[in-house]
Design an enzyme around this catalytic site. Structure first.
Site, PDB file in Angstrom:
ATOM      1  N   LYS A   1     -11.759   9.222   1.561  1.00  0.00           N
ATOM      2  CA  LYS A   1     -11.605   7.715   1.913  1.00  0.00           C
ATOM      3  C   LYS A   1     -11.778   7.720   3.387  1.00  0.00           C
ATOM      4  O   LYS A   1     -11.186   8.327   4.244  1.00  0.00           O
ATOM      5  CB  LYS A   1     -10.234   7.462   1.526  1.00  0.00           C
ATOM      6  CG  LYS A   1     -10.103   5.715   2.070  1.00  0.00           C
ATOM      7  CD  LYS A   1      -8.808   5.119   1.245  1.00  0.00           C
ATOM      8  CE  LYS A   1      -7.656   5.401   2.219  1.00  0.00           C
ATOM      9  NZ  LYS A   1      -6.365   4.623   1.778  1.00  0.00           N
TER      10      LYS A   1
HETATM   11  C1  5RP Z   1      -2.591   3.577   3.954  1.00  0.00           C
HETATM   12  C2  5RP Z   1      -3.520   3.954   3.181  1.00  0.00           C
HETATM   13  C3  5RP Z   1      -4.110   2.899   2.276  1.00  0.00           C
HETATM   14  O1  5RP Z   1      -4.013   3.187   0.952  1.00  0.00           O
HETATM   15  C4  5RP Z   1      -5.219   2.580   3.006  1.00  0.00           C
HETATM   16  O2  5RP Z   1      -5.343   2.078   4.076  1.00  0.00           O
HETATM   17  C5  5RP Z   1      -6.117   1.202   1.772  1.00  0.00           C
HETATM   18  O3  5RP Z   1      -5.305   0.168   2.020  1.00  0.00           O
HETATM   19  P1  5RP Z   1      -5.671  -1.175   2.992  1.00  0.00           P
HETATM   20  O4  5RP Z   1      -6.980  -1.685   2.083  1.00  0.00           O
HETATM   21  O5  5RP Z   1      -4.768  -1.979   2.958  1.00  0.00           O
HETATM   22  O6  5RP Z   1      -6.277  -0.511   4.272  1.00  0.00           O
HETATM   23  O7  5RP Z   1      -4.054   5.322   3.072  1.00  0.00           O
HETATM   24  O8  5RP Z   1      -2.207   4.780   4.706  1.00  0.00           O
END
Ligand code: 5RP
Length: 274
Positions: free
Chosen positions: A173
């Site tokens: 991610k």
């Molecule tokens: C927090 C995360 C979140 O899951 C990720 O950032 C996704 O959430 P958002 O779309 O609100 O950024 O890993 O550390």
């Protein structure tokens, strides 16, 4: 790849279109009661039918998601820091793989902080978790966390994503950026995009569209869904972009239509109560 690993991955990335809509509600693990996620059960329940999977910690899973639910679970297993603490990058593994198996997790998620003070520790965490996951056929999602001082550009994100993939992450991610194709090209495993801070809905839908059209297999989105005043309308619009290949304009049209439906539903239920 063994059957269990393949089976679990197919619960996260849909085999029919190769895409993924992961709903992220793990923010409390270092932010505490984040705005509009103060009572996780209330935030999660209306969105569950529209997400392909749910990313969260074991504490929120146990307390706020019905065990009868069929939603695939991406279990965040890293943490140990807080927004007011010494250094956000000083994460450790907070949940054993045995507990993840008891919780029927389909995937394990852990953050890495490339370029931070604790870079080595977080990369070592990832490597060990991949070894554990491989033993039991559980894929690992590496979250490329970005410190305030790091540029979210293709060079830096490309570096972080590639390192995560080299250490064995099954999914990575990251954030969307200019020249995102370069990040995707250099990362040999599927990439998903975090939504980041709340944007106007049309912009968040454009981000979703751009992500899946420039090399990501989907999104792992949180605040841009549940911090919207119309979260169900928003997740339906994101889903249409991710899975039905609608463009940003059409996606925004879906959002507006669904918002109207929700608004009329709310008005008629208010009348019944009066
Ligand atoms: C927090 C995360 C979140 O899951 C990720 O950032 C996704 O959430 P958002 O779309 O609100 O950024 O890993 O550390």
């Amino acid at each position: 790849m063994d059957w269990g690993m393949k089976n679990r991955l197919s619960r996260i990335i849909r085999p029919d279109d190769g895409r993924c809509l992961m709903l992220a509600v793990d923010h409390g693990y270092f932010l505490g009661p984040t705005e509009r996620l103060e009572v996780p059960r209330k935030t999660i329940a209306p969105l569950l039918p529209y997400a392909d999977s749910l990313m969260l910690t074991r504490g929120v899973l146990r307390t706020s998601v019905p065990a009868e639910s069929h939603i695939p679970i991406v279990l965040r297993v890293s943490g140990g820091t807080s927004i007011i603490g010494e250094d956000l990058s000083k994460e450790t593994v907070t949940t054993s793989v045995e507990d993840a198996i008891k919780l029927n997790a389909s995937c394990l998620a852990l953050s890495i902080f490339v370029g931070s003070k604790y870079e080595h520790q977080t990369l070592a965490n990832l490597s060990k978790l991949v070894d554990e996951g491989e033993k039991y056929g559980i894929p690992v999602l590496a979250v490329t966390a970005v410190g305030k001082e790091m540029a979210r550009d293709a060079r830096y994100l490309g570096l972080s994503c590639r390192i995560a993939a080299e250490l064995g992450a099954h999914i990575v991610k990251t954030y969307y950026c200019d020249n995102f194709e370069e990040v995707a090209e250099g990362c040999p495993v599927p990439l998903i995009i975090a939504g980041g801070k709340k944007l106007p809905e049309a912009e968040a839908l454009k981000l979703s569209y751009d992500s899946v059209h420039h090399g990501a297999v989907g999104v792992d989105m949180g605040r841009n869904i549940w911090q919207s005043d119309w979260p169900v309308a928003m997740i339906k619009a994101v889903s249409a972009i991710v899975h039905r290949d609608v463009d940003t304009k059409e996606g925004y049209g879906i959002f507006l239509k669904e918002k109207e439906k929700d608004r009329s539903g709310q008005k008629s239920s208010q009348k019944v109560v009066q």
